[in-house]
Write an enzyme that holds these catalytic residues in place. Structure first.
Site, PDB file in Angstrom:
ATOM      1  N   THR A  40      46.615  44.621  73.079  1.00 18.39           N
ATOM      2  CA  THR A  40      47.990  44.443  72.951  1.00 18.39           C
ATOM      3  C   THR A  40      48.717  43.447  71.728  1.00 18.39           C
ATOM      4  O   THR A  40      49.544  43.745  71.436  1.00 18.39           O
ATOM      5  CB  THR A  40      48.637  43.687  74.471  1.00 18.39           C
ATOM      6  OG1 THR A  40      48.313  44.770  75.453  1.00 18.39           O
ATOM      7  CG2 THR A  40      50.180  43.335  74.414  1.00 18.39           C
ATOM      8  N   ASP A 313      43.639  37.386  79.676  1.00 18.07           N
ATOM      9  CA  ASP A 313      44.492  37.734  80.431  1.00 18.07           C
ATOM     10  C   ASP A 313      43.920  38.385  81.903  1.00 18.07           C
ATOM     11  O   ASP A 313      44.584  38.212  82.852  1.00 18.07           O
ATOM     12  CB  ASP A 313      45.369  38.689  79.906  1.00 18.07           C
ATOM     13  CG  ASP A 313      46.446  38.225  78.718  1.00 18.07           C
ATOM     14  OD1 ASP A 313      46.093  37.188  78.286  1.00 18.07           O
ATOM     15  OD2 ASP A 313      47.015  39.055  78.216  1.00 18.07           O
ATOM     16  N   HIS A 445      58.069  12.911  53.313  1.00 21.87           N
ATOM     17  CA  HIS A 445      59.308  12.916  53.645  1.00 21.87           C
ATOM     18  C   HIS A 445      60.144  13.788  52.312  1.00 21.87           C
ATOM     19  O   HIS A 445      59.674  13.745  51.256  1.00 21.87           O
ATOM     20  CB  HIS A 445      59.944  11.507  53.355  1.00 21.87           C
ATOM     21  CG  HIS A 445      61.471  11.556  53.677  1.00 21.87           C
ATOM     22  ND1 HIS A 445      62.216  11.458  54.668  1.00 21.87           N
ATOM     23  CD2 HIS A 445      62.141  11.401  52.423  1.00 21.87           C
ATOM     24  CE1 HIS A 445      63.573  11.584  54.346  1.00 21.87           C
ATOM     25  NE2 HIS A 445      63.707  11.520  53.197  1.00 21.87           N
TER      26      HIS A 445
END
Length: 467
Positions: A40, A313, A445
């Site tokens: 899937t 799953d 940064h």
């Protein structure tokens, strides 16, 4: 035996398990029901949905933000057939990559439906050619899941659809109802909302993403409303009827029983998925399933038949591709005599909307329910220089820590690139780092990850620098 390990299903859990098994020197086979590897996730889930999410976010940015950046675009249009074509190309490339990995690792692939005839034999009804019976010392069941489609919703694959069909719509719908405010519904709702579709999300609970931290739900709801999504919370869908040109959805307000009936071009059913365990011959192998149809396993992912394992799953736990991968590696290493480990608390969850949502560890609600003494530090993206530069100012980062030890217990993010940023939190939590540790690390940064550092500073005692 023909093989040391035979894996049933080639999704992320199955094919990764096969690769690891081959690396460990085990004679390995993989059985796939369809003629395409990847399950899937690669074919009708994670990969194609991300291709459409990225495509529609590009369009949305061009439509809504380019002018602010000083970029003038004329005659901007959506070419939906090309968008779907590119999505298909991405899927094809990814699937071919998995096929290459099977050949590279000398894994035998059988395309056909596998079902047990006894505990050590799998019958494969081959898609092409004669059927085969494979004997194996060990088996790994990795058959995955499929969408839940209640009879009352009259799923017809035309106007009443699941995520599978939604990924192939070649015209921008005027309207769409989405039943369910979970990950799948919100991601696909974002795809169509950005393109101009009127999207109504109908959710039984009082918020979207009910299993995630409430602050994440609030932040994402606010962001999705800005791209036009409408939310109906605490509503129950009582009937869905598909027709030639659209779908009629009836839903009822839980508080007073008020009934609403609306017409839509499509109704997307996204209320969850169920494990695929039918027609696998589990009874002939003696494998037990639980009351929800999941394969029952112990803490080592073994079924009640010791040489048969199950992952992903098809067993308990979150339905996540990366969870299945971790379990696949765990199982084959266990078979090979190693002592692997999976920490389910540290498997992150991600929602690929924009802003993205990502989380790992405990939610604030879980810590309260457990009665733990904790601290919370938050930092908003709107106070972040990098976010202002890119106009991605929606969202926040929240760090939850043990009030006594300062150990990080949970991290919850809504914002640009949260899906990538969460890995820093996972790494720190794997080594039981404190918020002080995170705050002392130098962050480049300007970057989005500075928001994590600032939230960690806030969690150590109101030390955030830029708010």
């Amino acid at each position: 035996m023909d093989f040391d390990v035979t894996i049933i299903g080639s999704g992320p859990g199955g094919y990764v398990a096969a690769i690891r098994a081959a690396q460990l020197g085990l004679r390995t086979a993989i059985v796939e029901k369809y003629n395409s590897l990847g399950g899937t996730c690669l074919n009708v889930g994670c990969i194609p949905s991300k291709a459409l999410l990225d495509a529609t976010e590009h369009y949305h940015t061009a439509h809504d933000k380019f002018a602010d950046f000083g970029i003038d675009v004329k005659d901007l249009q959506v070419n939906m057939p090309q968008m779907i074509k590119r999505k298909d190309e991405v899927v094809e490339q990814t699937v071919r990559g998995v096929e290459f990995l099977m050949k590279k690792n000398k894994i035998e692939v059988f395309y056909g439906h596998g079902s047990f005839t006894d505990p050590h034999t799998l019958h494969v009804a081959m898609n092409e050619g004669e059927d085969k019976d494979l004997s194996s010392e060990h088996f790994v069941i990795a058959t995955g899941s499929k969408p839940i489609t209640p009879e009352a919703f009259h799923y017809d694959k035309q106007r009443v659809i699941t995520s599978t069909e939604a990924l192939n719509i070649t015209e921008v719908p005027k309207s769409m109802a989405i039943i369910g405010g979970g990950v799948i519904g919100l991601e696909l709702g974002s795809v169509f909302g950005r393109l101009g579709t009127e999207v109504d999300v109908i959710e039984f609970q009082d918020r979207i993403l009910p299993l995630m931290d409430k602050d994440c739900s609030k932040e994402l709801t606010r962001a999705l409303k800005k791209i036009g999504l409408n939310f109906f919370f605490k509503y129950k869908v009582t009937d869905v009827q598909g027709g030639a040109a659209g779908a009629t959805v009836t839903f009822e307000k839980q508080s007073d029983g008020e009934v609403t009936t609306k017409e839509y071009d499509y109704c997307l059913v996204a209320i969850g998925r169920r494990p695929y365990t039918e027609n696998l011959g589990l009874d002939k192998a003696g494998v037990e399933v639980d009351e929800k149809g999941r394969v029952a396993v112990d803490e080592h992912l073994q079924t009640n038949v010791p040489h048969i394992y199950a992952i992903g799953d098809v067993i308990r736990g979150a339905m996540l591709a990366h969870k299945a991968e971790e379990e696949g590696i765990y199982v084959v290493e266990k078979i090979a005599g190693q002592d692997p480990h999976v920490d389910y608390n540290l498997i992150p969850g991600v929602v690929y909307t924009w802003p993205e949502v990502a989380a790992v560890g405990k939610t604030e609600e879980e810590l309260k329910e457990a009665g733990l003494n904790y601290k919370s530090g938050k930092f908003p993206f709107k106070a972040l220089g990098r976010a202002r530069a890119s106009t991605d100012t929606e969202g926040m980062v929240k760090v939850l820590t043990d009030a006594e030890t300062d150990e990080i217990l949970g991290v919850h993010m809504v914002g640009a690139r949260a899906a990538d940023m969460i890995s820093e939190a996972v790494a720190l939590m794997e080594f039981r780092a404190s918020a002080e540790d995170a705050a002392r690390m130098s962050h480049a940064h300007p970057t989005y990850t500075e928001a994590f550092r600032e939230a960690a500073l806030a969690a150590t005692g109101d030390r955030a620098l830029h708010v």
